[in-house]
Design a protein around this motif. Structure first.
Motif, PDB file in Angstrom:
ATOM      1  N   THR A   1       0.806  -1.225   0.000  1.00 44.66           N
ATOM      2  CA  THR A   1       0.000   0.000   0.000  1.00 44.66           C
ATOM      3  C   THR A   1       0.834   1.267   0.000  1.00 44.66           C
ATOM      4  O   THR A   1       0.347   2.319  -0.414  1.00 44.66           O
ATOM      5  CB  THR A   1      -0.977   0.014   1.196  1.00 44.66           C
ATOM      6  OG1 THR A   1      -0.237  -0.141   2.417  1.00 44.66           O
ATOM      7  CG2 THR A   1      -1.990  -1.118   1.075  1.00 44.66           C
TER       8      THR A   1
ATOM      9  N   ALA B   1      -6.938   1.019  -0.741  1.00 40.83           N
ATOM     10  CA  ALA B   1      -5.586   0.498  -0.944  1.00 40.83           C
ATOM     11  C   ALA B   1      -5.502  -0.955  -0.504  1.00 40.83           C
ATOM     12  O   ALA B   1      -4.857  -1.788  -1.165  1.00 40.83           O
ATOM     13  CB  ALA B   1      -4.577   1.357  -0.180  1.00 40.83           C
ATOM     14  N   GLU B   2      -6.154  -1.283   0.596  1.00 38.87           N
ATOM     15  CA  GLU B   2      -6.128  -2.655   1.104  1.00 38.87           C
ATOM     16  C   GLU B   2      -6.791  -3.611   0.122  1.00 38.87           C
ATOM     17  O   GLU B   2      -6.282  -4.709  -0.135  1.00 38.87           O
ATOM     18  CB  GLU B   2      -6.834  -2.712   2.458  1.00 38.87           C
ATOM     19  CG  GLU B   2      -6.798  -4.088   3.096  1.00 38.87           C
ATOM     20  CD  GLU B   2      -7.441  -4.088   4.469  1.00 38.87           C
ATOM     21  OE1 GLU B   2      -8.288  -4.969   4.731  1.00 38.87           O
ATOM     22  OE2 GLU B   2      -7.096  -3.198   5.282  1.00 38.87           O
TER      23      GLU B   2
ATOM     24  N   ALA C   1       1.925  -2.704  -8.368  1.00 39.61           N
ATOM     25  CA  ALA C   1       0.950  -1.963  -7.564  1.00 39.61           C
ATOM     26  C   ALA C   1       0.374  -0.751  -8.272  1.00 39.61           C
ATOM     27  O   ALA C   1      -0.793  -0.408  -8.078  1.00 39.61           O
ATOM     28  CB  ALA C   1       1.586  -1.545  -6.239  1.00 39.61           C
ATOM     29  N   CYS C   2       1.166  -0.083  -9.099  1.00 36.13           N
ATOM     30  CA  CYS C   2       0.701   1.152  -9.746  1.00 36.13           C
ATOM     31  C   CYS C   2       0.519   0.993 -11.250  1.00 36.13           C
ATOM     32  O   CYS C   2       0.561   1.975 -12.000  1.00 36.13           O
ATOM     33  CB  CYS C   2       1.671   2.289  -9.437  1.00 36.13           C
ATOM     34  SG  CYS C   2       1.825   2.617  -7.677  1.00 36.13           S
TER      35      CYS C   2
ATOM     36  N   ARG D   1      -7.090  -3.223  -3.093  1.00 34.56           N
ATOM     37  CA  ARG D   1      -6.210  -3.362  -4.256  1.00 34.56           C
ATOM     38  C   ARG D   1      -5.040  -4.291  -3.935  1.00 34.56           C
ATOM     39  O   ARG D   1      -4.618  -5.084  -4.777  1.00 34.56           O
ATOM     40  CB  ARG D   1      -5.700  -1.998  -4.717  1.00 34.56           C
ATOM     41  CG  ARG D   1      -4.785  -2.064  -5.922  1.00 34.56           C
ATOM     42  CD  ARG D   1      -4.523  -0.696  -6.535  1.00 34.56           C
ATOM     43  NE  ARG D   1      -3.546  -0.772  -7.598  1.00 34.56           N
ATOM     44  CZ  ARG D   1      -3.802  -1.195  -8.831  1.00 34.56           C
ATOM     45  NH1 ARG D   1      -5.036  -1.570  -9.147  1.00 34.56           N
ATOM     46  NH2 ARG D   1      -2.851  -1.242  -9.744  1.00 34.56           N
ATOM     47  N   ALA D   2      -4.517  -4.197  -2.723  1.00 33.95           N
ATOM     48  CA  ALA D   2      -3.415  -5.069  -2.312  1.00 33.95           C
ATOM     49  C   ALA D   2      -3.834  -6.534  -2.356  1.00 33.95           C
ATOM     50  O   ALA D   2      -3.076  -7.401  -2.815  1.00 33.95           O
ATOM     51  CB  ALA D   2      -2.938  -4.686  -0.914  1.00 33.95           C
TER      52      ALA D   2
ATOM     53  N   MET E   1       1.013   2.550  -3.473  1.00 35.68           N
ATOM     54  CA  MET E   1      -0.257   3.136  -3.918  1.00 35.68           C
ATOM     55  C   MET E   1      -0.480   4.521  -3.310  1.00 35.68           C
ATOM     56  O   MET E   1      -1.003   5.425  -3.964  1.00 35.68           O
ATOM     57  CB  MET E   1      -1.410   2.216  -3.524  1.00 35.68           C
ATOM     58  CG  MET E   1      -1.301   0.812  -4.079  1.00 35.68           C
ATOM     59  SD  MET E   1      -2.613  -0.212  -3.378  1.00 35.68           S
ATOM     60  CE  MET E   1      -1.867  -1.827  -3.529  1.00 35.68           C
ATOM     61  N   ARG E   2      -0.100   4.664  -2.050  1.00 32.06           N
ATOM     62  CA  ARG E   2      -0.280   5.946  -1.382  1.00 32.06           C
ATOM     63  C   ARG E   2       0.557   7.024  -2.051  1.00 32.06           C
ATOM     64  O   ARG E   2       0.090   8.139  -2.313  1.00 32.06           O
ATOM     65  CB  ARG E   2       0.103   5.825   0.096  1.00 32.06           C
ATOM     66  CG  ARG E   2       0.036   7.131   0.876  1.00 32.06           C
ATOM     67  CD  ARG E   2       0.422   6.908   2.332  1.00 32.06           C
ATOM     68  NE  ARG E   2       1.711   6.239   2.463  1.00 32.06           N
ATOM     69  CZ  ARG E   2       2.885   6.878   2.352  1.00 32.06           C
ATOM     70  NH1 ARG E   2       2.923   8.177   2.087  1.00 32.06           N
ATOM     71  NH2 ARG E   2       4.017   6.207   2.496  1.00 32.06           N
TER      72      ARG E   2
ATOM     73  N   LEU F   1      -3.988   6.388  -3.104  1.00 30.76           N
ATOM     74  CA  LEU F   1      -4.943   5.453  -2.502  1.00 30.76           C
ATOM     75  C   LEU F   1      -4.595   5.214  -1.040  1.00 30.76           C
ATOM     76  O   LEU F   1      -3.425   5.022  -0.696  1.00 30.76           O
ATOM     77  CB  LEU F   1      -4.930   4.115  -3.242  1.00 30.76           C
ATOM     78  CG  LEU F   1      -5.667   4.016  -4.574  1.00 30.76           C
ATOM     79  CD1 LEU F   1      -5.567   2.593  -5.095  1.00 30.76           C
ATOM     80  CD2 LEU F   1      -7.115   4.427  -4.441  1.00 30.76           C
ATOM     81  N   LYS F   2      -5.623   5.196  -0.180  1.00 32.75           N
ATOM     82  CA  LYS F   2      -5.414   4.955   1.243  1.00 32.75           C
ATOM     83  C   LYS F   2      -6.502   4.038   1.783  1.00 32.75           C
ATOM     84  O   LYS F   2      -7.485   3.752   1.103  1.00 32.75           O
ATOM     85  CB  LYS F   2      -5.436   6.284   2.019  1.00 32.75           C
ATOM     86  CG  LYS F   2      -4.392   7.295   1.584  1.00 32.75           C
ATOM     87  CD  LYS F   2      -4.550   8.596   2.367  1.00 32.75           C
ATOM     88  CE  LYS F   2      -3.540   9.640   1.900  1.00 32.75           C
ATOM     89  NZ  LYS F   2      -3.704  10.933   2.610  1.00 32.75           N
TER      90      LYS F   2
END
Length: 272
Positions: free
Chosen positions: A112, A126-127, A168-169, A129-130, A115-116, A121-122
């Motif tokens: 995450t 974000a979780e 991730a991105c 997506r993880a 992503m942040r 994303l938070k």
């Protein structure tokens, strides 16, 4: 689809000096949805070439030439601007996942954080997506894995987590530097199949750096052979393995067990 339309990353006349010339005028194109192999023995300059793309060479390094990501020139790009490219548009998977993953941070935190920083994303978004990323790279019990630490996973699973961090991105380009060398043979095939699938499914341009032509035969669409800092031969995989032209390529192929490559043998990652 024309080659120019699908070019994700273009390297032209790249030279690298660190006290002495080490890479001499390398040119290479990476295409969306394809795996470009870069093979050669230790010291050939293949890893230096990949590190130059992300500006990860030692401070003493001197470079010239061009590395273009779309319309952006990466070689000589200011560090702040390059930091916006790293992890977001280009990501890298290193040889040893134990070294690339922070041992004191949970898997969820490491996923995450990317992503942040790059996507803004938070929290739950974000979780979620993880979890999806871990499922994409086939880590078992993805949701439960977020709160665990790298040492609680097998070597093959750690490399899958490192690949998830790299994805991730949604980068355009993935650099994979000897991604299976630290793994046993039964696990390597699963990681290679994963990289191959990701290239196709995500239209990802992959640069696979390896000394192992057996690995190259299993995954690469195109292969370039490096020796003494120069590319001495390049071709699509079938052509290069069936009819190698350069003496050095012939020597590398002759050294393979059985001197025969068939690219078969993908299997499941059983390293639980």
């Amino acid at each position: 689809m024309s080659a120019s339309a699908s070019t994700a990353l273009s390297i032209r006349d790249l030279t690298i000096e660190i006290g002495r010339p080490l890479v001499h005028g390398v040119s290479l194109d990476l295409h969306a949805g394809r795996v470009q192999g870069l093979a050669g023995e230790s010291g050939s300059g293949k890893t230096l070439t990949s590190l130059a793309v992300l500006g990860l060479l030692p401070r003493a390094a001197r470079t010239s030439g061009s590395i273009r990501l779309g319309e952006d020139e990466l070689l000589g790009m200011p560090r702040r601007a390059l930091n916006r490219v790293r992890g977001k548009r280009i990501a890298m998977v290193f040889q040893d996942p134990s070294a690339s993953l922070h041992p004191q941070l949970t898997v969820g935190t490491q996923l995450t954080d990317h992503m942040r920083v790059h996507l803004g994303l938070k929290g739950k978004a974000a979780e979620q997506r993880a979890v999806e990323l871990l499922e994409t790279v086939q880590v078992p019990r993805a949701a439960d894995s977020l709160g665990r630490y790298p040492h609680q996973f097998s070597g093959g699973q750690r490399q899958r987590i490192a690949i998830a961090c790299a994805l991730a991105c949604d980068p355009e380009v993935l650099l994979a530097d000897e991604p299976t060398t630290a793994l046993d043979v039964t696990v390597q095939a699963g990681i290679l199949q994963l990289l191959r699938d990701l290239a196709i499914e995500r239209e990802l341009a992959v640069l696979l750096v390896t000394h192992d032509l057996g690995v190259m035969s299993a995954i690469a669409d195109d292969v370039a052979i490096m020796k003494d800092g120069r590319i001495v031969e390049r071709a699509d995989r079938a052509t290069l393995f069936a009819d190698p032209q350069h003496e050095y390529t012939q020597t590398l192929l002759a050294a393979l067990p059985g001197s025969k490559i068939d690219g078969a043998g993908f299997g499941e990652d059983t390293d639980e």
